[in-house]
Scaffold this motif. Structure first.
Motif, PDB file in Angstrom:
ATOM      1  N   SER A 192     -52.074 -26.758  46.766  1.00 22.69           N
ATOM      2  CA  SER A 192     -53.178 -26.810  45.815  1.00 22.69           C
ATOM      3  C   SER A 192     -52.767 -27.533  44.537  1.00 22.69           C
ATOM      4  O   SER A 192     -51.699 -27.276  43.983  1.00 22.69           O
ATOM      5  CB  SER A 192     -53.636 -25.387  45.480  1.00 22.69           C
ATOM      6  OG  SER A 192     -54.617 -25.387  44.471  1.00 22.69           O
TER       7      SER A 192
ATOM      8  N   SER B 158     -53.177 -27.365  41.193  1.00 17.63           N
ATOM      9  CA  SER B 158     -53.711 -26.430  40.202  1.00 17.63           C
ATOM     10  C   SER B 158     -52.629 -25.993  39.226  1.00 17.63           C
ATOM     11  O   SER B 158     -51.431 -26.027  39.529  1.00 17.63           O
ATOM     12  CB  SER B 158     -54.285 -25.193  40.905  1.00 17.63           C
ATOM     13  OG  SER B 158     -53.255 -24.438  41.508  1.00 17.63           O
ATOM     14  N   ASN B 159     -53.072 -25.556  38.045  1.00 16.65           N
ATOM     15  CA  ASN B 159     -52.147 -25.026  37.047  1.00 16.65           C
ATOM     16  C   ASN B 159     -51.466 -23.757  37.544  1.00 16.65           C
ATOM     17  O   ASN B 159     -50.341 -23.453  37.140  1.00 16.65           O
ATOM     18  CB  ASN B 159     -52.897 -24.726  35.747  1.00 16.65           C
ATOM     19  CG  ASN B 159     -53.512 -25.971  35.131  1.00 16.65           C
ATOM     20  OD1 ASN B 159     -53.029 -27.079  35.340  1.00 16.65           O
ATOM     21  ND2 ASN B 159     -54.587 -25.794  34.379  1.00 16.65           N
ATOM     22  N   ARG B 160     -52.146 -23.021  38.410  1.00 12.57           N
ATOM     23  CA  ARG B 160     -51.566 -21.790  38.951  1.00 12.57           C
ATOM     24  C   ARG B 160     -50.296 -22.085  39.746  1.00 12.57           C
ATOM     25  O   ARG B 160     -49.333 -21.317  39.709  1.00 12.57           O
ATOM     26  CB  ARG B 160     -52.594 -21.089  39.851  1.00 12.57           C
ATOM     27  CG  ARG B 160     -52.075 -19.835  40.531  1.00 12.57           C
ATOM     28  CD  ARG B 160     -53.138 -19.235  41.433  1.00 12.57           C
ATOM     29  NE  ARG B 160     -53.592 -20.193  42.426  1.00 12.57           N
ATOM     30  CZ  ARG B 160     -52.938 -20.447  43.560  1.00 12.57           C
ATOM     31  NH1 ARG B 160     -51.794 -19.836  43.825  1.00 12.57           N
ATOM     32  NH2 ARG B 160     -53.425 -21.312  44.428  1.00 12.57           N
TER      33      ARG B 160
ATOM     34  N   TYR C  54     -47.598 -33.730  39.193  1.00 14.49           N
ATOM     35  CA  TYR C  54     -48.811 -32.996  38.850  1.00 14.49           C
ATOM     36  C   TYR C  54     -49.003 -33.159  37.352  1.00 14.49           C
ATOM     37  O   TYR C  54     -48.175 -32.719  36.551  1.00 14.49           O
ATOM     38  CB  TYR C  54     -48.711 -31.516  39.198  1.00 14.49           C
ATOM     39  CG  TYR C  54     -49.948 -30.747  38.759  1.00 14.49           C
ATOM     40  CD1 TYR C  54     -51.166 -30.933  39.404  1.00 14.49           C
ATOM     41  CD2 TYR C  54     -49.898 -29.871  37.683  1.00 14.49           C
ATOM     42  CE1 TYR C  54     -52.303 -30.261  38.991  1.00 14.49           C
ATOM     43  CE2 TYR C  54     -51.036 -29.188  37.270  1.00 14.49           C
ATOM     44  CZ  TYR C  54     -52.237 -29.385  37.925  1.00 14.49           C
ATOM     45  OH  TYR C  54     -53.362 -28.721  37.509  1.00 14.49           O
TER      46      TYR C  54
ATOM     47  N   GLU D  37     -57.231 -32.359  40.339  1.00 10.22           N
ATOM     48  CA  GLU D  37     -57.041 -30.957  39.983  1.00 10.22           C
ATOM     49  C   GLU D  37     -58.156 -30.112  40.598  1.00 10.22           C
ATOM     50  O   GLU D  37     -59.330 -30.484  40.579  1.00 10.22           O
ATOM     51  CB  GLU D  37     -57.049 -30.806  38.467  1.00 10.22           C
ATOM     52  CG  GLU D  37     -56.800 -29.391  37.972  1.00 10.22           C
ATOM     53  CD  GLU D  37     -56.798 -29.294  36.458  1.00 10.22           C
ATOM     54  OE1 GLU D  37     -56.800 -28.159  35.946  1.00 10.22           O
ATOM     55  OE2 GLU D  37     -56.797 -30.348  35.786  1.00 10.22           O
ATOM     56  N   GLY D  38     -57.770 -28.975  41.167  1.00  3.56           N
ATOM     57  CA  GLY D  38     -58.735 -28.087  41.793  1.00  3.56           C
ATOM     58  C   GLY D  38     -58.928 -28.335  43.274  1.00  3.56           C
ATOM     59  O   GLY D  38     -59.556 -27.533  43.964  1.00  3.56           O
TER      60      GLY D  38
ATOM     61  N   THR E 294     -57.202 -29.447  47.246  1.00  5.78           N
ATOM     62  CA  THR E 294     -56.019 -29.178  48.057  1.00  5.78           C
ATOM     63  C   THR E 294     -55.533 -30.467  48.695  1.00  5.78           C
ATOM     64  O   THR E 294     -56.309 -31.177  49.339  1.00  5.78           O
ATOM     65  CB  THR E 294     -56.324 -28.145  49.153  1.00  5.78           C
ATOM     66  OG1 THR E 294     -56.699 -26.910  48.542  1.00  5.78           O
ATOM     67  CG2 THR E 294     -55.095 -27.907  50.035  1.00  5.78           C
TER      68      THR E 294
ATOM     69  N   ASP F 198     -49.295 -25.778  33.463  1.00  5.99           N
ATOM     70  CA  ASP F 198     -50.169 -26.760  32.816  1.00  5.99           C
ATOM     71  C   ASP F 198     -49.356 -27.636  31.862  1.00  5.99           C
ATOM     72  O   ASP F 198     -48.998 -27.215  30.762  1.00  5.99           O
ATOM     73  CB  ASP F 198     -51.281 -26.045  32.050  1.00  5.99           C
ATOM     74  CG  ASP F 198     -52.389 -26.997  31.630  1.00  5.99           C
ATOM     75  OD1 ASP F 198     -52.152 -28.220  31.639  1.00  5.99           O
ATOM     76  OD2 ASP F 198     -53.486 -26.513  31.298  1.00  5.99           O
TER      77      ASP F 198
ATOM     78  N   TYR G 183     -57.672 -33.310  32.300  1.00  7.82           N
ATOM     79  CA  TYR G 183     -57.966 -33.208  33.728  1.00  7.82           C
ATOM     80  C   TYR G 183     -56.869 -33.938  34.491  1.00  7.82           C
ATOM     81  O   TYR G 183     -56.611 -35.119  34.269  1.00  7.82           O
ATOM     82  CB  TYR G 183     -59.333 -33.833  34.010  1.00  7.82           C
ATOM     83  CG  TYR G 183     -59.839 -33.636  35.418  1.00  7.82           C
ATOM     84  CD1 TYR G 183     -59.880 -32.382  36.004  1.00  7.82           C
ATOM     85  CD2 TYR G 183     -60.306 -34.724  36.155  1.00  7.82           C
ATOM     86  CE1 TYR G 183     -60.362 -32.206  37.284  1.00  7.82           C
ATOM     87  CE2 TYR G 183     -60.799 -34.560  37.438  1.00  7.82           C
ATOM     88  CZ  TYR G 183     -60.823 -33.295  38.001  1.00  7.82           C
ATOM     89  OH  TYR G 183     -61.305 -33.131  39.278  1.00  7.82           O
TER      90      TYR G 183
END
Length: 237
Positions: free
Chosen positions: A117, A119-121, A52, A31-32, A34, A125, A131
């Motif tokens: 990426s 990520s949660n974006r 994810y 996570e976080g 790329t 989530d 994590y």
């Protein structure tokens, strides 16, 4: 959401790629980070599966340290050199974003290389406070090419159980008389119908077989008075 486990572990996550062209390959990033996927020239990415979230506990990497982060890593309980042991609470089952496969396919399917990426974006989530990582399973499929001269019909097909993925298409001309020879060759540059890829993709993507007519009525005329042809690059996934 799944069971909650609390234990002392050394958090780790690495990028790993295994296998060769036409074999199932796996890439994984924390996570976080790329995730980057690259296939050899002449092949394209076929995404088989993606996750994810988290479906396993942490692995060990002696060079890895992770800071306290949003309460996920509660407290350090010991260290030896660069090894930092922490007490971790995390979900290790039932944690998968429902968007995992669709988002990765949108970014990577049919491409030679891609980045996305973790990520949660991007994915949402699926398990707040845990994590996560992004894991993608894919194959590098060989790109096939087919051509038909103007007024002909192009037929594409894949073996049973596979479907077409259009990589690119061009209706027009970018070569001389060595390709689809004709006395009516007035232009060999800037001669490509803008609708080429859209028309062929709409007719063929996701099908086992398809047929496309190579004529101005289907694609428009990108260079009036020049004898044209339709070229298509595709893979069978």
């Amino acid at each position: 959401m799944g069971s909650l486990h609390t234990r002392c572990v050394l958090l780790s996550c690495t990028t790993c790629v295994s296998g060769t062209s036409a074999q199932l390959q796996t890439s994984l990033v924390c996570e976080g980070k790329t995730l980057t996927i690259e296939c050899p020239s002449g092949t394209t990415i076929d995404v088989e599966d993606a996750l994810y979230g988290r479906d396993r506990g942490p692995s060990v990497n002696k060079s890895f340290m992770h800071p306290n982060r949003n309460g996920i890593l509660n407290r350090p309980v010991g260290s030896i050199g660069k090894l930092v042991w922490v007490e971790v609470s995390m979900v290790t089952s039932g944690c998968k974003a429902s968007t995992s496969l669709s988002r990765v396919r949108d970014a990577c399917q049919g491409e030679t290389s891609c980045q996305i990426s973790a990520s949660n974006r991007v994915f949402g989530d699926p398990c707040v406070g845990t994590y996560k990582f992004l894991r993608v399973e894919y194959k590098c499929r060989s790109v096939r090419r087919a051509r038909v001269c103007e007024s002909g019909n192009l037929s594409l097909h894949c073996p049973y159980g596979q479907v077409l993925n259009i990589v690119g298409a061009s209706y027009g001309r970018n070569a001389g008389s060595e390709v689809c020879p004709s006395p009516s060759i007035r232009q060999i540059s800037n001669c490509r119908a803008a609708s080429s890829s859209h028309v062929v993709s709409s007719a063929c993507n996701g099908k086992n077989a398809c047929h496309v007519s190579a004529n101005n009525g289907v694609f428009g005329d990108p260079c009036v008075g020049t004898y044209k042809y339709l070229e298509v690059e595709y893979s069978c996934n």
